[in-house]
Design an enzyme around this catalytic site. Structure first.
Site, short mmCIF file in Angstrom:
data_model
loop_
_atom_site.label_atom_id
_atom_site.label_comp_id
_atom_site.label_asym_id
_atom_site.label_seq_id
_atom_site.Cartn_x
_atom_site.Cartn_y
_atom_site.Cartn_z
N HIS A 1 -15.42 11.68 -14.17
CA HIS A 1 -15.01 11.83 -15.58
C HIS A 1 -13.76 12.70 -15.75
O HIS A 1 -13.50 13.62 -14.98
CB HIS A 1 -16.16 12.44 -16.39
CG HIS A 1 -16.49 13.83 -15.94
ND1 HIS A 1 -15.92 14.94 -16.49
CD2 HIS A 1 -17.32 14.28 -14.97
CE1 HIS A 1 -16.39 16.02 -15.89
NE2 HIS A 1 -17.24 15.63 -14.96
N GLY B 1 0.80 -1.23 0.00
CA GLY B 1 0.00 0.00 0.00
C GLY B 1 0.83 1.27 0.00
O GLY B 1 0.37 2.30 -0.49
N HIS C 1 -2.42 6.28 -4.70
CA HIS C 1 -3.38 5.46 -3.95
C HIS C 1 -4.61 6.32 -3.67
O HIS C 1 -4.51 7.34 -2.99
CB HIS C 1 -2.73 5.00 -2.64
CG HIS C 1 -3.60 4.17 -1.76
ND1 HIS C 1 -3.16 3.64 -0.57
CD2 HIS C 1 -4.89 3.76 -1.88
CE1 HIS C 1 -4.14 2.95 0.00
NE2 HIS C 1 -5.20 3.01 -0.77
C1 LIG Z 1 -2.86 13.35 7.19
C2 LIG Z 1 -2.06 12.28 7.87
C3 LIG Z 1 -1.10 11.61 6.87
C4 LIG Z 1 -1.27 12.93 8.99
O1 LIG Z 1 -0.60 11.95 9.71
P1 LIG Z 1 0.65 12.38 10.62
O2 LIG Z 1 1.73 12.90 9.72
O3 LIG Z 1 0.99 11.20 11.47
O4 LIG Z 1 0.13 13.62 11.44
P2 LIG Z 1 -0.42 13.70 12.92
O5 LIG Z 1 -1.26 12.51 13.25
O6 LIG Z 1 0.76 14.00 13.79
O7 LIG Z 1 -1.38 14.97 12.85
C5 LIG Z 1 -0.91 16.28 12.73
C6 LIG Z 1 -2.09 17.21 12.99
O8 LIG Z 1 -3.04 17.07 11.93
C7 LIG Z 1 -4.32 16.62 12.44
N1 LIG Z 1 -4.83 15.62 11.50
C8 LIG Z 1 -4.20 14.47 11.10
N2 LIG Z 1 -4.94 13.84 10.21
C9 LIG Z 1 -6.07 14.57 10.04
C10 LIG Z 1 -7.20 14.42 9.22
N3 LIG Z 1 -7.31 13.36 8.40
N4 LIG Z 1 -8.16 15.37 9.27
C11 LIG Z 1 -8.04 16.44 10.10
N5 LIG Z 1 -6.96 16.65 10.90
C12 LIG Z 1 -6.00 15.71 10.85
C13 LIG Z 1 -4.00 15.99 13.81
O9 LIG Z 1 -5.11 16.03 14.66
C14 LIG Z 1 -2.86 16.88 14.26
O10 LIG Z 1 -3.41 18.10 14.72
P3 LIG Z 1 -2.77 18.87 16.00
O11 LIG Z 1 -1.35 19.22 15.60
O12 LIG Z 1 -3.66 20.06 16.15
O13 LIG Z 1 -2.83 17.90 17.12
C15 LIG Z 1 -2.97 11.15 8.45
O14 LIG Z 1 -3.64 11.58 9.64
C16 LIG Z 1 -4.02 10.69 7.46
O15 LIG Z 1 -5.15 11.18 7.39
N6 LIG Z 1 -3.61 9.68 6.64
C17 LIG Z 1 -4.44 9.07 5.63
C18 LIG Z 1 -4.76 7.65 6.08
C19 LIG Z 1 -5.47 6.89 5.01
O16 LIG Z 1 -6.57 7.22 4.61
N7 LIG Z 1 -4.81 5.82 4.56
C20 LIG Z 1 -5.36 4.93 3.57
C21 LIG Z 1 -5.43 3.55 4.16
S1 LIG Z 1 -6.12 2.37 3.06
#
Ligand SMILES: CC(C)(COP(=O)(O)OP(=O)(O)OC[C@H]1O[C@@H](n2cnc3c(N)ncnc32)[C@H](O)[C@@H]1OP(=O)(O)O)[C@@H](O)C(=O)NCCC(=O)NCCS
Length: 201
Positions: free
Chosen positions: A125, A61, A134
């Site tokens: 579209h 992934g 991904h």
């Molecule tokens: C965006 C993302 C990559 C950030 O992950 P990270 O680098 O570990 O960041 P953190 O968890 O330290 O979050 C940093 C800040 O962003 C916020 N945040 C993280 N993800 C968020 C989201 N999806 N929506 C809103 N806020 C989000 C956290 O609450 C944190 O806020 P704060 O600093 O006020 O506490 C992750 O949260 C995410 O959404 N990944 C996608 C997962 C996914 O859908 N994968 C597919 C699997 S099949």
């Protein structure tokens, strides 16, 4: 079919292939402790001379890892489309792609190589989806969107029409993207805002 990577994502791809009555003969994995996954033998690190007439899907992934492996491996690549996915006949799909259960690809959309269109995702579209992207479960791309190489569109995210998502960008789960996203940016929230850069590469 052969897979590379014996992970949870590989399980979903095995299910996807079984939906088309396609067997997975073996799975390569660098972790030699792994021996089987869903009754498929895990046979250790990739071997270029193994069943060269059998196609391979990189079942990992992580976009950056999938990209690195694809650059190293010259096996013939397969594609897996679950029968519940709806793909318009005008869609072009590159090698090594998986289009998983219940996803939708609309008319005149182009999908690059080694792309994951995950469970229940919708790409409308005239979208252009680059190599190693991904589109995570339940994400929605409206029409006319360009997603550059290696980007991750998180689960349940919505991308508004005619926007560009830069290379290796990350759109957080559940975010609503209303403006273009620069290369390497990590954006979250509604409306999505940049919180940092993706330093994975
Ligand atoms: C965006 C993302 C990559 C950030 O992950 P990270 O680098 O570990 O960041 P953190 O968890 O330290 O979050 C940093 C800040 O962003 C916020 N945040 C993280 N993800 C968020 C989201 N999806 N929506 C809103 N806020 C989000 C956290 O609450 C944190 O806020 P704060 O600093 O006020 O506490 C992750 O949260 C995410 O959404 N990944 C996608 C997962 C996914 O859908 N994968 C597919 C699997 S099949």
């Amino acid at each position: 079919m052969l897979l590379y990577g014996a992970s949870g994502h590989a399980k979903v791809i095995i299910s996807c292939l079984q939906g088309n009555q396609t067997d997975v003969e073996a799975i390569f994995d660098d972790d030699v402790r792994k021996k089987e996954l869903l009754n498929v033998p895990v046979i250790g690190p990739y071997r270029a001379d193994y069943e060269t007439n059998n196609q391979l899907i990189i079942a990992i992934g992580d976009n950056a890892i999938r990209c690195r492996l694809a650059q190293r491996i010259s096996h013939a690549y397969g594609v897996s489309v679950h029968p519940s996915a709806q793909i318009d006949p005008g869609v072009k799909l590159g090698e090594g792609c998986v289009v998983l259960h219940g996803s939708i690809l609309q008319v005149d959309t182009l999908i690059g190589n080694h792309v994951i269109i995950n469970t229940g995702a919708s790409v409308d579209h005239d979208c252009m989806v680059g190599n190693f992207v991904h589109i995570a479960p339940g994400a929605v791309l409206c029409g006319g969107i360009r997603v550059d190489v290696g980007a991750l569109i998180g689960a349940g995210a919505v991308i508004c029409p005619n926007l560009a998502i830069g290379k290796w960008a990350v759109v957080g789960a559940g975010s609503v993207v209303t403006r273009p996203v620069p290369d390497y940016a990590v954006v979250v929230g509604n409306p999505a805002r940049i919180i940092k850069n993706n330093k994975l590469l």
